[in-house]
Design an enzyme around this catalytic site. Structure first.
Site, mmCIF file in Angstrom:
data_model
loop_
_atom_site.group_PDB
_atom_site.id
_atom_site.type_symbol
_atom_site.label_atom_id
_atom_site.label_comp_id
_atom_site.label_asym_id
_atom_site.label_seq_id
_atom_site.Cartn_x
_atom_site.Cartn_y
_atom_site.Cartn_z
ATOM 1 N N LEU A 41 15.428 49.451 -129.623
ATOM 2 C CA LEU A 41 15.552 48.218 -128.851
ATOM 3 C C LEU A 41 14.226 47.759 -128.249
ATOM 4 O O LEU A 41 13.368 48.561 -127.889
ATOM 5 C CB LEU A 41 16.582 48.407 -127.727
ATOM 6 C CG LEU A 41 17.988 48.791 -128.206
ATOM 7 C CD1 LEU A 41 18.930 48.919 -126.995
ATOM 8 C CD2 LEU A 41 18.557 47.782 -129.191
ATOM 9 N N GLU A 43 12.505 43.884 -126.125
ATOM 10 C CA GLU A 43 12.872 42.761 -125.241
ATOM 11 C C GLU A 43 13.739 41.717 -125.951
ATOM 12 O O GLU A 43 14.531 41.037 -125.312
ATOM 13 C CB GLU A 43 11.624 42.103 -124.670
ATOM 14 C CG GLU A 43 11.189 42.667 -123.336
ATOM 15 C CD GLU A 43 12.284 42.635 -122.264
ATOM 16 O OE1 GLU A 43 12.936 41.588 -122.086
ATOM 17 O OE2 GLU A 43 12.500 43.670 -121.611
ATOM 18 N N GLY A 44 13.558 41.566 -127.273
ATOM 19 C CA GLY A 44 14.399 40.612 -128.015
ATOM 20 C C GLY A 44 15.859 40.998 -127.905
ATOM 21 O O GLY A 44 16.719 40.168 -127.550
ATOM 22 N N HIS A 45 16.148 42.272 -128.179
ATOM 23 C CA HIS A 45 17.528 42.754 -128.041
ATOM 24 C C HIS A 45 18.001 42.611 -126.595
ATOM 25 O O HIS A 45 19.123 42.184 -126.326
ATOM 26 C CB HIS A 45 17.613 44.238 -128.409
ATOM 27 C CG HIS A 45 17.240 44.568 -129.816
ATOM 28 N ND1 HIS A 45 16.126 45.310 -130.129
ATOM 29 C CD2 HIS A 45 17.833 44.279 -130.990
ATOM 30 C CE1 HIS A 45 16.054 45.470 -131.448
ATOM 31 N NE2 HIS A 45 17.076 44.847 -131.997
ATOM 32 N N GLN A 156 17.732 34.142 -132.849
ATOM 33 C CA GLN A 156 17.194 33.164 -133.795
ATOM 34 C C GLN A 156 16.134 33.785 -134.711
ATOM 35 O O GLN A 156 15.861 33.288 -135.796
ATOM 36 C CB GLN A 156 16.587 31.965 -133.062
ATOM 37 C CG GLN A 156 16.341 30.800 -134.028
ATOM 38 C CD GLN A 156 15.419 29.738 -133.512
ATOM 39 O OE1 GLN A 156 15.516 29.375 -132.338
ATOM 40 N NE2 GLN A 156 14.531 29.240 -134.356
ATOM 41 N N ASP A 158 16.461 36.161 -136.587
ATOM 42 C CA ASP A 158 17.127 36.308 -137.887
ATOM 43 C C ASP A 158 18.019 35.075 -138.089
ATOM 44 O O ASP A 158 19.245 35.168 -138.090
ATOM 45 C CB ASP A 158 17.934 37.604 -137.914
ATOM 46 C CG ASP A 158 17.050 38.817 -137.691
ATOM 47 O OD1 ASP A 158 16.449 39.283 -138.663
ATOM 48 O OD2 ASP A 158 16.908 39.263 -136.526
HETATM 49 P P1 AMP Z 1 18.413 44.179 -135.266
HETATM 50 O O1 AMP Z 1 18.473 45.377 -134.389
HETATM 51 O O2 AMP Z 1 17.078 43.918 -135.852
HETATM 52 O O3 AMP Z 1 19.544 44.159 -136.277
HETATM 53 O O4 AMP Z 1 18.680 42.931 -134.319
HETATM 54 C C1 AMP Z 1 19.834 42.855 -133.518
HETATM 55 C C2 AMP Z 1 19.939 41.463 -132.949
HETATM 56 O O5 AMP Z 1 18.796 41.197 -132.144
HETATM 57 C C3 AMP Z 1 19.976 40.373 -134.025
HETATM 58 O O6 AMP Z 1 20.891 39.371 -133.645
HETATM 59 C C4 AMP Z 1 18.572 39.872 -134.022
HETATM 60 O O7 AMP Z 1 18.447 38.537 -134.448
HETATM 61 C C5 AMP Z 1 18.206 39.990 -132.557
HETATM 62 N N1 AMP Z 1 16.755 40.034 -132.395
HETATM 63 C C6 AMP Z 1 15.883 40.845 -133.040
HETATM 64 N N2 AMP Z 1 14.618 40.569 -132.674
HETATM 65 C C7 AMP Z 1 14.695 39.544 -131.783
HETATM 66 C C8 AMP Z 1 13.723 38.794 -131.041
HETATM 67 N N3 AMP Z 1 12.426 39.026 -131.157
HETATM 68 N N4 AMP Z 1 14.171 37.814 -130.225
HETATM 69 C C9 AMP Z 1 15.490 37.559 -130.119
HETATM 70 N N5 AMP Z 1 16.449 38.225 -130.790
HETATM 71 C C10 AMP Z 1 16.067 39.209 -131.604
#
Ligand code: AMP
Length: 289
Positions: A41, A43-45, A156, A158
């Site tokens: 995880l 900051e995006g998550h 966004q 993804d």
């Molecule tokens: P992941 O763990 O990469 O499958 O991502 C889980 C969720 O977090 C997905 O909905 C991604 O789009 C979102 N996510 C990943 N990176 C970011 C980011 N930098 N900013 C916002 N959301 C993100």
């Protein structure tokens, strides 16, 4: 009673366990939020978890590196896994429960049903990563059925994935609201990603080209350039000027259909996928005339 922000979330690894927790929250009349993640995880998550905590009374975060969305040549085995660190990060963001299942729990012996989304799942990532969205749609539908949240959050970052999930939820009448949060970036503009951990310091520096190139496109559009062929050529040349980069795609597409557009005469999604010495990064930005 809502869990206090400092409290560590409850961690469960079984479908029955998370169903029980969600059912208990639902009986108390709580609104349930779900944030699906693959862990490692950042900051995006956490921005999604905070948004869920604000809008809902019970926030479930799933942490599961879903094998079915990785191609045979992809980084499933190397994908970063850091559950202990993830749980510490979640404690401050208002997560109430973490669902961290095993592969056997998600894909028990005999598993044979898949979700295949058409149209929006086909171009871009769909073309470069055959089977990727089938794995994503299948696991997300399973998570939605297991937790039965009122609202689920996606990033966004993804963009296409969020569109695929919205299509699936609409087509299959899944009773959930999908919310999409803006991409969280590093101070130099690089979109946060678990895969950024793969980058050597030198490649980390090179990786800023994605956002710099997207910003250059925005500037060109702002100064009147609308021809997407010219914009794409410039974007490509900027990226190719950085040694060690390979472009998977650079696309100017309709934000709803993901079909190519010739002119930026309305909002257009600029999406790109670039490999930097073995690490595949994606980014996107909406540009408007
Ligand atoms: P992941 O763990 O990469 O499958 O991502 C889980 C969720 O977090 C997905 O909905 C991604 O789009 C979102 N996510 C990943 N990176 C970011 C980011 N930098 N900013 C916002 N959301 C993100």
């Amino acid at each position: 009673m809502t869990t206090s922000e400092e409290e560590t979330p409850q961690v469960v690894s079984t479908v029955a366990g998370i169903r029980d927790l969600a059912a208990a929250a639902r009986r108390e009349g709580r609104r349930i939020g779900l944030v699906p993640t693959m862990g490692a995880l950042h900051e995006g998550h956490l921005s999604l978890v905070r948004a869920a905590h604000q809008a809902c009374d019970y926030t479930v975060v799933s942490i599961y590196v879903n094998p079915t969305q990785f191609g045979p040549q992809e980084d499933f085995a190397q994908y970063p896994r850091s559950l202990t660190q993830d749980l510490a990060l979640l404690a401050d963001c208002g997560a109430d429960a973490v669902f961290a299942p095993t592969n056997e729990e998600m894909y028990p012996h005999g598993f044979a049903t898949w979700v295949e989304v058409g149209s929006v799942a086909e171009p871009l990532e769909g073309k470069c990563r055959p089977g990727h969205f089938r794995g994503v749609a299948t696991v997300v539908l399973k998570l939605l059925n297991i937790v039965q949240p009122d609202i689920a959050w996606f990033g966004q970052k993804d963009y296409q994935q969020a569109l695929v999930i919205q299509r699936m939820v609409a087509d299959l009448n899944v009773p959930v609201e999908i919310r999409i949060c803006p991409t969280v970036r590093e101070p130099d503009g690089l979109a946060m990603s678990s895969r950024n951990r793969y980058l050597s310091p030198e490649c980390r520096q090179k990786a800023t080209i994605l956002w710099r190139a997207l910003c250059a496109v925005k500037e060109q559009v702002a100064s009147g350039q609308t021809d997407t062929a010219l914009l794409a050529a410039h974007l490509r040349s900027m990226i190719m000027a950085v040694p060690g980069t390979t472009i998977d795609y650079v696309a100017f597409v309709d934000p709803q259909t993901l079909q190519p557009v010739r002119r930026v005469d309305r909002p257009v999604l600029v999406a790109l996928a670039v490999r930097i010495e073995g690490t595949r990064l994606i980014d996107n930005e909406l540009v408007s005339p």
